[in-house]
Write a protein that holds these residues in place. Structure first.
Motif, PDB file in Angstrom:
ATOM      1  N   PRO B  96       0.840  -1.209   0.000  1.00  0.00           N
ATOM      2  CA  PRO B  96       0.000   0.000   0.000  1.00  0.00           C
ATOM      3  C   PRO B  96       0.869   1.250   0.000  1.00  0.00           C
ATOM      4  O   PRO B  96       2.049   1.230   0.326  1.00  0.00           O
ATOM      5  CB  PRO B  96      -0.788  -0.113   1.302  1.00  0.00           C
ATOM      6  CG  PRO B  96      -0.660  -1.505   1.730  1.00  0.00           C
ATOM      7  CD  PRO B  96       0.587  -2.032   1.173  1.00  0.00           C
ATOM      8  N   LYS B  97       0.203   2.351  -0.347  1.00  0.00           N
ATOM      9  CA  LYS B  97       0.950   3.615  -0.403  1.00  0.00           C
ATOM     10  C   LYS B  97       1.348   4.053   0.984  1.00  0.00           C
ATOM     11  O   LYS B  97       0.649   3.776   1.967  1.00  0.00           O
ATOM     12  CB  LYS B  97       0.071   4.688  -1.041  1.00  0.00           C
ATOM     13  CG  LYS B  97       0.152   4.683  -2.521  1.00  0.00           C
ATOM     14  CD  LYS B  97      -0.376   5.981  -3.066  1.00  0.00           C
ATOM     15  CE  LYS B  97      -0.342   5.921  -4.572  1.00  0.00           C
ATOM     16  NZ  LYS B  97      -1.172   6.935  -5.172  1.00  0.00           N
ATOM     17  N   VAL B  98       2.443   4.785   1.039  1.00  0.00           N
ATOM     18  CA  VAL B  98       3.060   5.088   2.329  1.00  0.00           C
ATOM     19  C   VAL B  98       3.495   6.545   2.341  1.00  0.00           C
ATOM     20  O   VAL B  98       4.026   7.047   1.362  1.00  0.00           O
ATOM     21  CB  VAL B  98       4.263   4.142   2.541  1.00  0.00           C
ATOM     22  CG1 VAL B  98       5.294   4.768   3.410  1.00  0.00           C
ATOM     23  CG2 VAL B  98       3.817   2.840   3.119  1.00  0.00           C
ATOM     24  N   ILE B 102       6.893   5.578   6.246  1.00  0.00           N
ATOM     25  CA  ILE B 102       6.543   4.697   7.358  1.00  0.00           C
ATOM     26  C   ILE B 102       5.036   4.507   7.472  1.00  0.00           C
ATOM     27  O   ILE B 102       4.545   3.392   7.582  1.00  0.00           O
ATOM     28  CB  ILE B 102       7.063   5.262   8.697  1.00  0.00           C
ATOM     29  CG1 ILE B 102       8.570   5.426   8.659  1.00  0.00           C
ATOM     30  CG2 ILE B 102       6.676   4.347   9.827  1.00  0.00           C
ATOM     31  CD1 ILE B 102       9.098   6.236   9.804  1.00  0.00           C
ATOM     32  N   LEU B 103       4.285   5.591   7.419  1.00  0.00           N
ATOM     33  CA  LEU B 103       2.874   5.542   7.797  1.00  0.00           C
ATOM     34  C   LEU B 103       2.015   5.310   6.564  1.00  0.00           C
ATOM     35  O   LEU B 103       2.233   5.909   5.520  1.00  0.00           O
ATOM     36  CB  LEU B 103       2.481   6.857   8.461  1.00  0.00           C
ATOM     37  CG  LEU B 103       3.352   7.226   9.653  1.00  0.00           C
ATOM     38  CD1 LEU B 103       3.145   8.677  10.017  1.00  0.00           C
ATOM     39  CD2 LEU B 103       3.027   6.340  10.831  1.00  0.00           C
ATOM     40  N   PRO B 104       1.017   4.406   6.664  1.00  0.00           N
ATOM     41  CA  PRO B 104       0.178   4.132   5.502  1.00  0.00           C
ATOM     42  C   PRO B 104      -0.677   5.333   5.131  1.00  0.00           C
ATOM     43  O   PRO B 104      -1.063   6.132   5.979  1.00  0.00           O
ATOM     44  CB  PRO B 104      -0.681   2.952   5.933  1.00  0.00           C
ATOM     45  CG  PRO B 104      -0.209   2.536   7.243  1.00  0.00           C
ATOM     46  CD  PRO B 104       0.677   3.566   7.817  1.00  0.00           C
ATOM     47  N   TRP B 107      -4.356   6.124   6.752  1.00  0.00           N
ATOM     48  CA  TRP B 107      -4.506   6.894   7.995  1.00  0.00           C
ATOM     49  C   TRP B 107      -4.692   8.380   7.682  1.00  0.00           C
ATOM     50  O   TRP B 107      -5.448   9.073   8.361  1.00  0.00           O
ATOM     51  CB  TRP B 107      -3.262   6.724   8.866  1.00  0.00           C
ATOM     52  CG  TRP B 107      -3.092   5.348   9.410  1.00  0.00           C
ATOM     53  CD1 TRP B 107      -3.796   4.238   9.083  1.00  0.00           C
ATOM     54  CD2 TRP B 107      -2.143   4.954  10.379  1.00  0.00           C
ATOM     55  NE1 TRP B 107      -3.332   3.170   9.781  1.00  0.00           N
ATOM     56  CE2 TRP B 107      -2.319   3.573  10.587  1.00  0.00           C
ATOM     57  CE3 TRP B 107      -1.142   5.631  11.089  1.00  0.00           C
ATOM     58  CZ2 TRP B 107      -1.533   2.851  11.473  1.00  0.00           C
ATOM     59  CZ3 TRP B 107      -0.363   4.904  11.970  1.00  0.00           C
ATOM     60  CH2 TRP B 107      -0.559   3.520  12.169  1.00  0.00           C
TER      61      TRP B 107
END
Lengths: 118, 297
Positions: B96-98, B102-104, B107
């Protein structure tokens, strides 16, 4: 009659597919889904329904372990199993444990700041 | 970091030696005499039978695959299937894209409707500042490590992320090739080699060798016959030409002789006519004409 450990496990559904799982309805089995739960998801419940929602949950320790397993599979199928993966995985594996460990062990290392003699 | 390529179903490779042994043993003992023709017919019949049996074997393999597919299709894509709540899941080829390495991205998308683009960033900066300023979160050496290492990690990911991605993609392609592509190519090559080897082996089998020898001799005989007939035709043609030459030569001679003779005779006669004979002939002609004239009138 007392229940043995294996009986308790088999009653909870360990060692086989969920008793509600039917390939004709649900399709191919994916281990990141809970096939026994028809409730709304946590992020989609209203705040006033939260206590009722929490009351309906299954707090059996075996069910908690199953939920942890499902969470692991959800992470695995999205971040590890695909063909092309890269650095975010490595960074996540570094960052999140760091953060969590800091929070969990806060009391142990917080004393360093307050203490006069290190 | 493993792909699901290891769960692929592989085709079987053909065994060359077994096939060759089977065919060669059948062709070794050939009787001579009156039983020979029958034996050859039987041998070819046996080979044909074994080929038919092999075809049947492969057919059953294919039909089991189709049966399995139909059975499973009926189960997994039948009438009772719930496609809205349990849609068919496909393995995504990419992560998935980030954001920030670090964070998807999901969110951040959750905040987009309420706060816009900068919402989660402000949250990430504002909450720690609030906690630190109010001394809810006391900064100790561990906390300083955390505050410094997070940007360092993000910088590392931004710098080396592409390189790591390429390395992993290469590894995944290598695995795919070694498990799927190369075995299939090897099976195909072994099939082609088998075909080539059997063709070359067939030339050396005794039955085939003798029959091929006979056929080659027939071909040579036919070629010789063709050459013989061609030469016959050429002989006839040349003989005819020479005969016609002689015939025409004789005819030409004869006609020349005739003409010459006739001309010579005529010349002699015309030369022998004296002037007195000429005068007398003309007067005789006039007298005859006078005699004839009253009759005509």
């Amino acid at each position: 009659q007392t229940m043995g450990i294996l009986d308790a496990l088999f009653k909870q559904g360990v060692g086989s597919y969920h008793r509600n799982y039917d390939p004709r309805v649900h399709g191919f089995y994916s281990p990141d889904r809970n096939y026994g739960c028809t409730d709304t998801r946590l992020l989609e419940t209203k705040v006033k329904d939260l206590p009722a929602w929490l009351g309906r949950r299954n707090y059996n320790p075996i069910a908690i372990c199953q939920a942890i397993g499902r969470a692991y599979w959800r992470y695995n199928l999205r971040w590890i199993s695909p063909k092309n993966i890269g650095a975010p995985l490595l960074a996540q594996a570094c960052f999140f444990p760091m953060f969590i460990w800091y929070v969990v062990k806060y009391d142990e290392h917080a004393a360093e700041a307050h203490s006069k003699y290190h | 970091m493993a792909s699901l390529a290891s769960r692929v179903f592989l085709p079987k490779q053909l065994s060359l030696s077994a096939r060759l042994l089977h065919t060669s043993r059948a062709a070794l003992a050939i009787p001579k005499g009156p039983e020979r023709e029958e034996f050859i017919d039987q041998g070819s019949a046996k080979i044909l039978k074994s080929m038919e049996a092999w075809k049947e074997q492969t057919k059953t393999g294919l039909s089991s695959v189709t049966e399995r597919f139909e059975r499973l299709h009926e189960i997994y894509y039948g009438k009772d299937r719930d496609f809205t709540n349990y849609p068919p899941v496909k393995m995504q080829p990419h992560m998935p894209k980030v954001r920030l390495g670090i964070l998807p991205d999901s969110w951040f998308q959750a905040f987009y409707n309420k706060t816009g683009v900068l919402g989660p960033y402000i949250l990430a900066l504002g909450v720690p500042t609030f906690l630190i300023s109010k001394e809810y979160w006391v900064l100790d050496p561990e906390g300083m490590v955390l505050l410094v290492s997070v940007p360092a990690l993000i910088a590392f990911v931004k710098k080396y992320g592409q390189r790591i991605k390429e390395m992993e993609a290469k590894k995944a392609n290598e695995l795919d090739e070694s498990v799927i592509v190369r075995p299939i190519e090897a099976a195909k090559d072994s099939g082609r080699d088998l075909v080539r080897l059997t063709e070359s082996q067939l030339q050396s089998f005794p039955i085939v060798f003798e029959e091929a020898f006979k056929a080659k001799r027939e071909i040579l005989d036919l070629q010789l016959e063709e050459e013989y007939r061609r030469r016959l035709a050429e002989v006839a043609r040349t003989v005819e030409r020479r005969m016609t030459y002689h015939v025409e030569l004789a005819a030409a001679k004869k006609s020349f002789q005739q003409q010459h003779l006739v001309q010579w005779v005529l010349d002699g006669v015309t030369k022998s006519i004296t002037p007195q004979q000429e005068k007398e002939a003309i007067q005789q002609c006039i007298r005859e004409l006078r005699a004839l004239a009253p009759k005509a009138a």
